[in-house]
Design a protein around this motif. Structure first.
Motif, mmCIF file in Angstrom:
data_model
loop_
_atom_site.group_PDB
_atom_site.id
_atom_site.type_symbol
_atom_site.label_atom_id
_atom_site.label_comp_id
_atom_site.label_asym_id
_atom_site.label_seq_id
_atom_site.Cartn_x
_atom_site.Cartn_y
_atom_site.Cartn_z
ATOM 1 N N UNK A 1 6.119 11.795 4.562
ATOM 2 C CA UNK A 1 5.321 10.536 4.898
ATOM 3 C C UNK A 1 5.253 10.584 6.491
ATOM 4 N N UNK A 2 6.253 11.284 7.327
ATOM 5 C CA UNK A 2 6.076 11.365 8.825
ATOM 6 C C UNK A 2 4.863 12.222 9.122
ATOM 7 N N UNK A 3 4.799 13.225 8.434
ATOM 8 C CA UNK A 3 3.623 14.279 8.556
ATOM 9 C C UNK A 3 2.482 13.580 8.245
ATOM 10 N N UNK A 4 2.314 12.689 7.280
ATOM 11 C CA UNK A 4 1.208 12.005 6.901
ATOM 12 C C UNK A 4 0.757 11.038 8.130
ATOM 13 N N UNK A 5 1.840 10.126 8.556
ATOM 14 C CA UNK A 5 1.474 8.924 9.429
ATOM 15 C C UNK A 5 0.924 9.799 10.825
ATOM 16 N N UNK A 6 1.626 11.024 11.230
ATOM 17 C CA UNK A 6 1.243 11.528 12.408
ATOM 18 C C UNK A 6 -0.163 12.242 12.232
ATOM 19 N N UNK B 1 3.503 3.973 7.717
ATOM 20 C CA UNK B 1 4.536 3.598 8.635
ATOM 21 C C UNK B 1 5.319 2.277 8.061
ATOM 22 N N UNK B 2 4.443 1.345 7.938
ATOM 23 C CA UNK B 2 5.284 0.094 7.340
ATOM 24 C C UNK B 2 5.990 0.341 5.964
ATOM 25 N N UNK B 3 5.460 1.380 5.113
ATOM 26 C CA UNK B 3 6.071 1.609 3.923
ATOM 27 C C UNK B 3 7.491 2.522 4.120
ATOM 28 N N UNK B 4 7.468 3.257 5.223
ATOM 29 C CA UNK B 4 8.720 3.889 5.406
ATOM 30 C C UNK B 4 9.916 2.995 5.876
ATOM 31 N N UNK B 5 9.489 1.858 6.777
ATOM 32 C CA UNK B 5 10.406 0.972 7.126
ATOM 33 C C UNK B 5 11.057 0.325 5.773
ATOM 34 N N UNK C 1 0.437 -5.511 1.065
ATOM 35 C CA UNK C 1 0.620 -4.693 -0.199
ATOM 36 C C UNK C 1 1.432 -3.438 0.196
ATOM 37 N N UNK C 2 1.241 -2.720 1.438
ATOM 38 C CA UNK C 2 2.234 -1.327 1.484
ATOM 39 C C UNK C 2 3.583 -1.779 1.933
ATOM 40 N N UNK C 3 3.898 -2.979 2.352
ATOM 41 C CA UNK C 3 5.396 -3.155 2.446
ATOM 42 C C UNK C 3 5.879 -3.133 0.948
ATOM 43 N N UNK D 1 -17.917 4.516 11.854
ATOM 44 C CA UNK D 1 -16.617 4.972 12.107
ATOM 45 C C UNK D 1 -15.702 4.734 11.016
ATOM 46 N N UNK D 2 -16.399 4.616 9.591
ATOM 47 C CA UNK D 2 -15.623 4.180 8.469
ATOM 48 C C UNK D 2 -14.466 5.088 8.294
ATOM 49 N N UNK D 3 -14.744 6.321 8.490
ATOM 50 C CA UNK D 3 -13.490 7.268 8.261
ATOM 51 C C UNK D 3 -12.399 7.032 9.199
ATOM 52 N N UNK D 4 -12.746 6.952 10.286
ATOM 53 C CA UNK D 4 -11.517 6.793 11.403
ATOM 54 C C UNK D 4 -10.681 5.532 11.076
ATOM 55 N N UNK D 5 -11.459 4.344 10.853
ATOM 56 C CA UNK D 5 -10.861 3.119 10.749
ATOM 57 C C UNK D 5 -9.840 3.214 9.276
ATOM 58 N N UNK D 6 -10.524 3.583 8.292
ATOM 59 C CA UNK D 6 -9.636 3.725 7.008
ATOM 60 C C UNK D 6 -8.223 4.760 7.333
ATOM 61 N N UNK D 7 -8.585 5.878 8.120
ATOM 62 C CA UNK D 7 -7.538 6.660 8.453
ATOM 63 C C UNK D 7 -6.387 6.008 9.341
ATOM 64 N N UNK D 8 -6.687 5.183 10.308
ATOM 65 C CA UNK D 8 -5.660 4.592 11.168
ATOM 66 C C UNK D 8 -5.111 3.405 10.401
ATOM 67 N N UNK D 9 -5.884 2.857 9.226
ATOM 68 C CA UNK D 9 -5.129 1.759 8.570
ATOM 69 C C UNK D 9 -4.280 2.386 7.651
ATOM 70 N N UNK D 10 -4.398 3.585 7.104
ATOM 71 C CA UNK D 10 -3.450 4.407 6.374
ATOM 72 C C UNK D 10 -2.220 4.713 7.171
#
Length: 393
Positions: free
Chosen positions: A54-59, A346-350, A222-224, A332-341
């Motif tokens: 998960x941390x790898x995916x976030x980074x 990160x929220x899900x890990x918490x 939703x991710x919480x 910038x659709x790809x970048x915005x979707x990726x940043x959102x992910x």
């Protein structure tokens, strides 16, 4: 302007490639019982390896977003390179599986390259489907949900499939997914030209644009709930089941999310993505609040509650991504979707770390209702887009 006819094979290829590529996520989780028996690892090893990925995916998603990888380079090529790299990392994990530290590094690297598969697959779908995106992403994310649930099915079949076969098989499937998407699709007609500069201002729309903010913060709520619910399902089922029966039931509960994703995508074409996302988020939040009642209910009600929760906890995800893709700057659709992910995971890990820790001292009936905090805040954030859809004729 009408959308050009999309070749019929494009959506099945996208869905299959996404399913095969994201199977990397679950390669080690599916074989952990065998590794624990053979190598004497504790149950905490599962959480450690999952968190490493998960941390790898976030980074990875953060790096991909800040460098605008999916918008500066051909998305099909990004998907292919990351699928092959992720497959290589899984082979490395198989080769060094007895060294726990090395295994953790390989899983972290796998998570990093998954950033070029899951969000980039959504970017490619958004390129092809300027209309009907909610339905397309419903199938696409439904494939991811089914892949998530498949870890429990693989665990149930673990006695028949040796763990090296499973790990190497998943690596081969991921590589196949990258090749399938690259050679099985082309560039969509009228695709937005790739940018040559970083998209800092476009990324800022996550906060500055009211519509983007509405869908993105709804997604964060939703991710919480989502991944913590997935982690807690085996603990909930363990109050009534064990062994293979527990694994198969967990597969059914989590796999039911495919109904919410695909069915929600179909309904969204008539009622709108905000309506579908908000309705499913409200139902899943109600399932959280109703946990004390259903934890003590007869079996029929207990399992029905879990299936409804499994359907709705996942079913809103494609529509949140659809809303974000529609309202983000086109270049910038790809970048915005990726940043959102990145922020969402990160929220899900918490949330996972908090609830798993509390589950050691707090009863599930008292703990699970607090997952509803995410849906409540998500619904509050989504109110702008939901209200706009309700006003349309």
């Amino acid at each position: 302007m009408t959308q050009p006819q999309v070749p019929r094979h494009v959506l099945p290829v996208l869905v299959l490639a996404q399913l095969l590529g994201t199977s990397l996520w679950f390669a080690v989780n599916a074989v952990m019982p065998d590794l624990q028996r053979e190598l004497g690892w504790s149950t905490a090893a599962v959480g450690t390896l999952t968190s490493a990925l998960q941390f790898g995916f976030i980074l990875g998603t953060l790096v991909f977003a800040l460098l605008a990888i999916a918008d500066r380079f051909a998305p099909r090529r990004v998907f292919l390179v990351c699928a092959l790299a992720g497959a290589a990392c899984t082979v490395g994990a198989w080769w060094m599986v007895r060294d726990f530290t090395a295994l953790m590094v390989w899983r972290f690297a796998t998570g990093f390259f998954l950033a070029g598969i899951y969000p980039v697959g959504m970017k490619i779908a958004a390129q092809w489907y300027s209309k009907g995106l909610g339905a397309a992403l419903g199938y696409l994310i439904g494939a991811l949900v089914l892949g998530s649930a498949s870890a429990h099915a693989l665990r149930a079949m673990g006695d028949a499939l040796p763990w090296p076969t499973l790990m190497l098989g998943v690596a081969a499937l991921a590589a196949l997914g990258g090749l399938l998407l690259y050679f099985g699709t082309g560039d969509p007609p009228g695709a937005v030209a790739r940018v040559t500069t970083l998209q800092w201002r476009a990324l800022g729309t996550v906060w500055t644009d009211a519509r983007v903010r509405s869908s993105v913060f709804g997604y964060f709520g939703h991710m919480w709930e989502l991944y913590t619910m997935w982690v807690m399902v085996p603990l909930i089922l363990a109050t009534r089941l064990q062994g293979t029966a527990l694994s198969w039931t967990a597969f059914v509960v989590l796999g039911a999310g495919v109904i919410g994703c695909a069915g929600g995508g179909w309904v969204a074409q008539r009622w709108g993505s905000a309506c579908v996302a908000g309705s499913q988020l409200a139902v899943s939040g109600a399932c959280c609040l109703a946990a004390p009642l259903f934890m003590a209910a007869p079996d029929a009600l207990f399992y029905a509650w879990l299936v409804v929760w499994g359907i709705t906890v996942s079913g809103d995800s494609p529509q949140f991504s659809t809303l974000t893709a529609r309202n983000a700057p086109p270049q910038a659709v790809g970048s915005v979707l990726t940043l959102t992910n990145s922020i969402g995971f990160a929220i899900s890990i918490v949330s996972i770390l908090l609830f798993v820790s509390l589950a050691e001292t707090v009863s599930l009936g008292a703990l699970l209702p607090w997952l509803a905090v995410g849906p409540v805040l998500g619904l509050w954030a989504l109110r702008l887009l939901w209200h706009e859809e309700a006003q349309r004729p």
